[in-house]
Design a protein around this motif. Structure first.
Motif, PDB file in Angstrom:
ATOM      1  N   ASP A   1      -7.582  -0.727  -2.871  1.00  0.00           N
ATOM      2  CA  ASP A   1      -8.533  -0.983  -1.181  1.00  0.00           C
ATOM      3  C   ASP A   1     -10.065   0.121  -1.818  1.00  0.00           C
TER       4      ASP A   1
ATOM      5  N   GLY B   1       0.811  -1.226  -0.010  1.00  0.00           N
ATOM      6  CA  GLY B   1       0.225   0.225   0.174  1.00  0.00           C
ATOM      7  C   GLY B   1       0.513   1.153  -0.186  1.00  0.00           C
TER       8      GLY B   1
ATOM      9  N   HIS C   1      -2.829   4.071   0.840  1.00  0.00           N
ATOM     10  CA  HIS C   1      -3.307   2.881   0.776  1.00  0.00           C
ATOM     11  C   HIS C   1      -3.782   1.008   1.773  1.00  0.00           C
ATOM     12  N   GLN C   2      -4.554   0.964   1.868  1.00  0.00           N
ATOM     13  CA  GLN C   2      -4.569  -0.192   2.677  1.00  0.00           C
ATOM     14  C   GLN C   2      -4.522  -1.588   2.003  1.00  0.00           C
ATOM     15  N   ARG C   3      -4.151  -1.226   1.024  1.00  0.00           N
ATOM     16  CA  ARG C   3      -3.983  -2.803  -0.054  1.00  0.00           C
ATOM     17  C   ARG C   3      -3.629  -2.060  -1.260  1.00  0.00           C
TER      18      ARG C   3
END
Length: 69
Positions: A60, A18, A38-40
Motif C-alpha cells: 500500500d 495487511g 496496512h491495506q495491502r
C-alpha cells in the motif's frame, strides 16, 4: 520477510491481508496482532535488537513504525 526478537522467543511476520503478527516461536501461538496497519500485503517487518522498535512496509506504500514491541 519476518524477524526474530532479540531474545529468540518470538517471531514477527506480515500477512497478505495487511496484518502484522507476533508469534510465540516455541508454541506457534499468536501473541499480538496489529490488524489495521496496512491495506495491502505486508512485504517486510524488521525489529530493532536494542530498543524495541519495529517497522513494517507493505504494497500500500505505507511504512509503519511501532514503539516498544
Amino acid at each position: 520477510k519476518g524477524d526474530f526478537a532479540f531474545d529468540g522467543r518470538s517471531v514477527v511476520m506480515g500477512s497478505e491481508d495487511g496484518r502484522v503478527l507476533i508469534w510465540d516461536a516455541q508454541t506457534g501461538d499468536i501473541m499480538q496482532s496489529f490488524d489495521d496497519c496496512h491495506q495491502r500485503p505486508v512485504t517486510c517487518v524488521v525489529r530493532s535488537s536494542t530498543d524495541g522498535l519495529m517497522v513494517s512496509a507493505a504494497y500500500d506504500g505505507a511504512l509503519q513504525v511501532y514503539d516498544k514491541m
